[in-house]
Enzyme design. Sequence first.
Site, mmCIF file in Angstrom:
data_model
loop_
_atom_site.group_PDB
_atom_site.id
_atom_site.type_symbol
_atom_site.label_atom_id
_atom_site.label_comp_id
_atom_site.label_asym_id
_atom_site.label_seq_id
_atom_site.Cartn_x
_atom_site.Cartn_y
_atom_site.Cartn_z
ATOM 1 N N GLN A 1 0.842 -1.202 0.000
ATOM 2 C CA GLN A 1 0.000 0.000 0.000
ATOM 3 C C GLN A 1 0.873 1.245 0.000
ATOM 4 O OE1 GLN A 1 -3.493 0.112 0.179
ATOM 5 N NE2 GLN A 1 -3.657 -2.119 0.120
ATOM 6 N N ASP B 1 9.568 11.452 -0.285
ATOM 7 C CA ASP B 1 9.885 11.446 -1.713
ATOM 8 C C ASP B 1 11.240 12.124 -1.930
ATOM 9 O OD1 ASP B 1 8.694 11.050 -4.578
ATOM 10 O OD2 ASP B 1 9.708 12.992 -4.554
ATOM 11 N N HIS C 1 13.661 9.523 -13.343
ATOM 12 C CA HIS C 1 13.268 10.895 -12.988
ATOM 13 C C HIS C 1 12.696 11.671 -14.179
ATOM 14 C CE1 HIS C 1 14.330 14.178 -9.841
ATOM 15 N NE2 HIS C 1 13.223 14.482 -10.473
ATOM 16 N N PRO D 1 1.170 5.167 0.680
ATOM 17 C CA PRO D 1 0.431 6.241 1.372
ATOM 18 C C PRO D 1 0.128 7.415 0.436
ATOM 19 C CG PRO D 1 2.383 5.579 2.627
ATOM 20 C CD PRO D 1 2.493 4.934 1.282
ATOM 21 N N ALA D 2 -1.082 7.942 0.547
ATOM 22 C CA ALA D 2 -1.543 9.003 -0.364
ATOM 23 C C ALA D 2 -0.758 10.305 -0.202
ATOM 24 C CB ALA D 2 -3.024 9.273 -0.126
ATOM 25 N N LEU D 3 -0.203 10.542 0.980
ATOM 26 C CA LEU D 3 0.560 11.781 1.153
ATOM 27 C C LEU D 3 1.981 11.459 1.593
ATOM 28 C CD1 LEU D 3 -0.416 15.180 2.334
ATOM 29 C CD2 LEU D 3 1.404 14.093 3.638
ATOM 30 N N GLY D 4 2.917 12.125 0.949
ATOM 31 C CA GLY D 4 4.316 11.978 1.344
ATOM 32 C C GLY D 4 4.947 13.348 1.445
ATOM 33 N N LEU D 5 6.118 13.398 2.051
ATOM 34 C CA LEU D 5 6.829 14.669 2.148
ATOM 35 C C LEU D 5 7.748 14.827 0.944
ATOM 36 C CD1 LEU D 5 7.549 17.223 3.754
ATOM 37 C CD2 LEU D 5 9.383 15.903 4.829
ATOM 38 N N GLY D 6 7.536 15.890 0.181
ATOM 39 C CA GLY D 6 8.450 16.220 -0.910
ATOM 40 C C GLY D 6 9.745 16.775 -0.335
ATOM 41 N N TYR E 1 18.424 15.846 -5.928
ATOM 42 C CA TYR E 1 18.097 16.892 -4.949
ATOM 43 C C TYR E 1 19.305 17.220 -4.046
ATOM 44 C CZ TYR E 1 13.243 15.751 -6.253
ATOM 45 O OH TYR E 1 12.076 15.490 -6.934
#
Length: 317
Positions: free
Chosen positions: A11, A43, A110, A13-18, A48
């Site tokens: 699964q 993420d 990417h 998760p619908a929200l992640g930290l950019g 980066y």
Amino acid sequence: MKTYPLSNGDQMPALGLGTWKSEPGEVYKAIRTAISVGYKHFDCAYIYQNETEIGAALSDAIMTGEVNREELWITSKLWNTHHRKNDVKECLDMTLKALQLDYLDLYLIHWPVAHQKDVIFPHEGNGLISLDKIPLEETWAGMEEIKEAGLAKHIGVSNFSAKKIAQVNQSASQKIEVNQVELHPLLQQKDLLDFCKKEEVILTAYSPLGSRDRIPQMKAEDEPDMFEIPAIQAIAENHNCSPAQVLIAWAVNRDTVVIPKSTNEARLKQNLEAANIKLSVEEMNQINQLDRHFRYVTGTFFALPGSDYTLANLWDE
Ligand code: A2P
């Protein structure tokens, strides 16, 4: 937290930290704070240039028992210098070492763009390599190998059009599981969303808040500010929340993953909470009318004279 199933039952998760634009010097604290307030999904990307600091934060949080590796969802991305099949693992290994992990949950190509191996950011056309020379199918074969080796549980792409997904999937033994693209009310990409739903590709929204912290060279003059759109503000007022939260809620309500970036504790909390805001059908319809196919991340940095890349063949539109 809402999650989306992948074909093996995992699964996402619908929200992640950019973490794009999260500066070294502040990203360690941001990750530790995010974990302490309940974020599980991060993420990242090789390019980066902050994965070492993120790795230190993840490792310390795991060591202190705050979170288990198994509860986390960690994404990273292959940089354009490593598109040859035999180079994919080298880039992934650098990421795994920096993040202090022995596997990723998700690894993405990417960009559908190949560089000369020693050219991190091309300034001239000869820094780029045509997709005729390193086809996306070759890069994907390298991605399949790292999945088969267990170094990434899932593999996918970023900045790919429906056309490129279909092209790669045609000869793939492991199908593309996720596509990460710019998505927000001004760039809704409904056709791509419908295509991805049909093909069982999870779509992830980057720059959901408009990435106002991009370097000036990446910003156009007079860019629209989504926080100032009256319809977004009215919906925010209705829910007693911020415009940023409406943008995040909209992404989750239309069944995409969303990865807002923040390094600020109050905004980290706010953004996580936004994933649980339910918008009404009417509110979703109001936002759906705001589409104007506006990109904050235009891709012009790859459309260099003397290369085969143009904006038309980058986005296939
Ligand atoms: P900060 O990191 O200081 O919170 P995107 O996710 O589209 O790339 O946008 C990131 C930008 O949006 C950053 O400048 C970030 O600043 C800002 N931001 C993140 N969350 C919020 C929020 N809830 N309200 C206002 N600005 C936000």
